[in-house]
Design a protein around this motif. Structure first.
Motif, PDB file in Angstrom:
ATOM      1  N   ASN A 155       0.863  -1.159  -0.105  1.00  0.00           N
ATOM      2  CA  ASN A 155       0.056   0.052   0.015  1.00  0.00           C
ATOM      3  C   ASN A 155       0.894   1.434  -0.071  1.00  0.00           C
ATOM      4  OD1 ASN A 155       0.835  -0.068   2.616  1.00  0.00           O
ATOM      5  ND2 ASN A 155      -0.746   0.392   3.668  1.00  0.00           N
ATOM      6  N   LEU A 156       2.116   1.092  -0.493  1.00  0.00           N
ATOM      7  CA  LEU A 156       2.832   2.250  -0.602  1.00  0.00           C
ATOM      8  C   LEU A 156       2.553   3.276  -1.681  1.00  0.00           C
ATOM      9  CD1 LEU A 156       5.803   3.408   0.415  1.00  0.00           C
ATOM     10  CD2 LEU A 156       6.860   2.409  -1.154  1.00  0.00           C
ATOM     11  N   TRP A 157       1.673   4.013  -0.927  1.00  0.00           N
ATOM     12  CA  TRP A 157       1.145   5.176  -2.010  1.00  0.00           C
ATOM     13  C   TRP A 157       0.651   4.638  -3.446  1.00  0.00           C
ATOM     14  CZ3 TRP A 157       2.838   9.138  -5.578  1.00  0.00           C
ATOM     15  CH2 TRP A 157       2.139  10.479  -5.717  1.00  0.00           C
ATOM     16  N   ILE A 158       0.921   5.288  -4.544  1.00  0.00           N
ATOM     17  CA  ILE A 158       0.412   4.594  -5.835  1.00  0.00           C
ATOM     18  C   ILE A 158       1.359   3.782  -6.416  1.00  0.00           C
ATOM     19  CG2 ILE A 158      -0.096   5.193  -8.201  1.00  0.00           C
ATOM     20  CD1 ILE A 158      -1.253   8.108  -7.074  1.00  0.00           C
ATOM     21  N   LEU A 159       2.789   4.052  -5.871  1.00  0.00           N
ATOM     22  CA  LEU A 159       3.910   3.111  -6.300  1.00  0.00           C
ATOM     23  C   LEU A 159       3.652   1.587  -6.031  1.00  0.00           C
ATOM     24  CD1 LEU A 159       6.846   5.346  -5.227  1.00  0.00           C
ATOM     25  CD2 LEU A 159       5.713   5.164  -7.485  1.00  0.00           C
ATOM     26  N   GLY A 160       3.255   1.470  -5.011  1.00  0.00           N
ATOM     27  CA  GLY A 160       3.219  -0.227  -4.773  1.00  0.00           C
ATOM     28  C   GLY A 160       4.264  -1.090  -4.463  1.00  0.00           C
ATOM     29  N   TRP A 161       5.369  -0.446  -4.278  1.00  0.00           N
ATOM     30  CA  TRP A 161       6.523  -1.348  -4.148  1.00  0.00           C
ATOM     31  C   TRP A 161       6.424  -2.174  -2.831  1.00  0.00           C
ATOM     32  CZ3 TRP A 161      10.151   3.706  -4.873  1.00  0.00           C
ATOM     33  CH2 TRP A 161      10.142   4.068  -6.140  1.00  0.00           C
ATOM     34  N   SER A 162       7.138  -3.507  -3.081  1.00  0.00           N
ATOM     35  CA  SER A 162       6.947  -4.387  -2.154  1.00  0.00           C
ATOM     36  C   SER A 162       7.648  -3.861  -0.828  1.00  0.00           C
ATOM     37  CB  SER A 162       7.638  -5.644  -2.682  1.00  0.00           C
ATOM     38  OG  SER A 162       7.783  -6.736  -1.480  1.00  0.00           O
ATOM     39  N   LYS A 163       6.966  -4.164   0.230  1.00  0.00           N
ATOM     40  CA  LYS A 163       7.666  -3.724   1.751  1.00  0.00           C
ATOM     41  C   LYS A 163       8.167  -5.250   2.184  1.00  0.00           C
ATOM     42  CE  LYS A 163       4.989   0.080   2.714  1.00  0.00           C
ATOM     43  NZ  LYS A 163       3.974   0.645   3.672  1.00  0.00           N
ATOM     44  N   THR A 164       8.312  -6.275   1.648  1.00  0.00           N
ATOM     45  CA  THR A 164       8.675  -7.316   2.143  1.00  0.00           C
ATOM     46  C   THR A 164       9.706  -8.242   1.314  1.00  0.00           C
ATOM     47  OG1 THR A 164       6.755  -8.645   0.975  1.00  0.00           O
ATOM     48  CG2 THR A 164       6.287  -8.078   3.329  1.00  0.00           C
ATOM     49  N   VAL A 165       9.794  -8.178   0.008  1.00  0.00           N
ATOM     50  CA  VAL A 165      10.715  -8.783  -0.710  1.00  0.00           C
ATOM     51  C   VAL A 165      11.347  -7.805  -2.013  1.00  0.00           C
ATOM     52  CG1 VAL A 165       9.491 -11.060  -0.608  1.00  0.00           C
ATOM     53  CG2 VAL A 165       8.984  -9.252  -2.471  1.00  0.00           C
ATOM     54  N   GLY A 166      12.282  -8.332  -2.588  1.00  0.00           N
ATOM     55  CA  GLY A 166      12.961  -7.225  -3.592  1.00  0.00           C
ATOM     56  C   GLY A 166      11.871  -6.754  -4.702  1.00  0.00           C
ATOM     57  N   ASP A 167      12.044  -5.691  -5.115  1.00  0.00           N
ATOM     58  CA  ASP A 167      11.164  -5.312  -6.007  1.00  0.00           C
ATOM     59  C   ASP A 167      11.991  -4.574  -7.331  1.00  0.00           C
ATOM     60  OD1 ASP A 167       9.063  -3.947  -7.621  1.00  0.00           O
ATOM     61  OD2 ASP A 167       7.858  -3.947  -5.990  1.00  0.00           O
ATOM     62  N   LEU A 168      12.030  -5.093  -8.395  1.00  0.00           N
ATOM     63  CA  LEU A 168      12.515  -4.499  -9.535  1.00  0.00           C
ATOM     64  C   LEU A 168      12.263  -3.419 -10.120  1.00  0.00           C
ATOM     65  CD1 LEU A 168      13.272  -8.006 -11.097  1.00  0.00           C
ATOM     66  CD2 LEU A 168      14.947  -6.692  -9.988  1.00  0.00           C
ATOM     67  N   ARG A 169      10.948  -2.862  -9.618  1.00  0.00           N
ATOM     68  CA  ARG A 169      10.320  -1.784 -10.187  1.00  0.00           C
ATOM     69  C   ARG A 169      11.186  -0.237  -9.699  1.00  0.00           C
ATOM     70  NH1 ARG A 169       4.287  -2.761  -8.708  1.00  0.00           N
ATOM     71  NH2 ARG A 169       5.333  -3.326  -6.858  1.00  0.00           N
ATOM     72  N   VAL A 170      11.570  -0.710  -8.573  1.00  0.00           N
ATOM     73  CA  VAL A 170      12.476   0.593  -8.033  1.00  0.00           C
ATOM     74  C   VAL A 170      13.546   1.095  -8.743  1.00  0.00           C
ATOM     75  CG1 VAL A 170      13.486   1.140  -5.857  1.00  0.00           C
ATOM     76  CG2 VAL A 170      11.702  -0.472  -5.510  1.00  0.00           C
ATOM     77  N   SER A 171      14.345   0.369  -9.067  1.00  0.00           N
ATOM     78  CA  SER A 171      15.772   0.808  -9.944  1.00  0.00           C
ATOM     79  C   SER A 171      15.160   1.105 -11.297  1.00  0.00           C
ATOM     80  CB  SER A 171      16.654  -0.164  -9.968  1.00  0.00           C
ATOM     81  OG  SER A 171      15.965  -1.473 -10.772  1.00  0.00           O
ATOM     82  N   HIS A 172      13.913   0.548 -11.846  1.00  0.00           N
ATOM     83  CA  HIS A 172      13.546   0.916 -13.171  1.00  0.00           C
ATOM     84  C   HIS A 172      12.990   2.308 -12.980  1.00  0.00           C
ATOM     85  CE1 HIS A 172      11.790  -0.161 -16.817  1.00  0.00           C
ATOM     86  NE2 HIS A 172      10.636   0.056 -16.711  1.00  0.00           N
ATOM     87  N   PHE A 173      12.172   2.459 -12.023  1.00  0.00           N
ATOM     88  CA  PHE A 173      11.622   3.813 -11.795  1.00  0.00           C
ATOM     89  C   PHE A 173      12.568   4.954 -11.724  1.00  0.00           C
ATOM     90  CE2 PHE A 173      10.171   7.223  -8.983  1.00  0.00           C
ATOM     91  CZ  PHE A 173       8.879   7.557  -9.530  1.00  0.00           C
ATOM     92  N   ILE A 174      13.596   4.528 -10.649  1.00  0.00           N
ATOM     93  CA  ILE A 174      14.526   5.766 -10.162  1.00  0.00           C
ATOM     94  C   ILE A 174      15.307   5.870 -11.801  1.00  0.00           C
ATOM     95  CG2 ILE A 174      16.616   6.076  -9.116  1.00  0.00           C
ATOM     96  CD1 ILE A 174      15.530   4.534  -6.801  1.00  0.00           C
ATOM     97  N   GLY A 175      15.933   4.965 -12.330  1.00  0.00           N
ATOM     98  CA  GLY A 175      16.689   5.130 -13.459  1.00  0.00           C
ATOM     99  C   GLY A 175      16.045   5.666 -14.555  1.00  0.00           C
TER     100      GLY A 175
END
Length: 228
Positions: A155-175
């Motif tokens: 429920n991390l705002w609209i991003l929805g990044w996982s709070k329990t496991v690795g999430d490849l969307r984070v680096s994709h978004f930042i980069g």
């Protein structure tokens, strides 16, 4: 749409994804229109049609699948869905390659009317964007954006990044958003070529670090466990 429907996909409202992609596509299109204006003898018409047709197809398919409460990405449940998902991947590759071409033009052309630090920020912003745009292929090859679970969301705002496991969307978004952030930081804050190069390197390292962290199965934000 999130207020009038409770349809969920992978634990989040189905309409968050079309919204995120619409905003991202809008930012990309506006940014590239701005940058291409600086290029001499650049025929923007083919680029326009590539963006309109390929991104239009992606967004239309994502919206259509959301309306049905079904996955657009990582969906190979039927031959039709598998083909459409593959076409989305192909369209992303073509747009990224065209963006890389514009980046090459920024490296080969001179811009006497622009500050050197600003030109370098555009060059490096596009370079980081291209690298981490292709990083999306890692998710495609895994058919999963999570490392340690199956397409975990939060429920991390609209991003929805996982709070329990690795999430490849984070680096994709930042980069990918280096395309906007690096030039903005350079033009409005640093206003120096060396500082721009340094901040670009640090930004690229940040995106790389979050990728390595995700591949290790670690979330960027940890879910707090409340003990009763």
């Amino acid at each position: 749409m999130t207020k009038i429907t409770s349809t969920q996909i992978n634990g989040v409202n189905a309409w968050f994804k079309p919204f995120k992609f619409a905003v991202s596509i809008g930012l990309y299109s506006w940014t590239m229109a701005w940058y291409c204006h600086y290029l001499s003898d650049f025929n923007v018409t083919p680029f326009n049609y590539i963006v309109l047709i390929l991104f239009g197809f992606q967004l239309a398919y994502i919206i259509f699948q959301a309306s049905k409460g079904q996955l657009s990405h990582f969906n190979s449940s039927t031959p039709t869905y598998s083909i459409l998902y593959s076409l989305m991947g192909l369209s992303a590759v073509l747009i990224t390659l065209y963006t890389a071409y514009t980046g090459l033009l920024f490296f080969t052309q001179s811009f006497p009317n622009l500050p050197s630090y600003y030109v370098w920020s555009i060059r490096l912003g596009i370079l980081i964007f291209v690298v981490f745009s292709f990083e999306g292929g890692l998710m495609g090859s895994r058919m999963n954006h999570s490392v340690g679970a199956i397409n975990d969301n939060s429920n991390l705002w609209i991003l929805g990044w996982s709070k329990t496991v690795g999430d490849l969307r984070v680096s994709h978004f930042i980069g990918m958003h280096a395309l906007q952030l690096v030039p903005l930081l350079s033009f409005y804050i640093f206003k120096n070529t060396k500082a721009t190069i340094v901040i670009s390197i640090l930004y690229g390292l940040l995106a790389t670090t979050t990728l390595i962290q995700a591949l290790k199965g670690k979330p960027i934000f940890t879910q707090k466990i409340v003990k009763e």
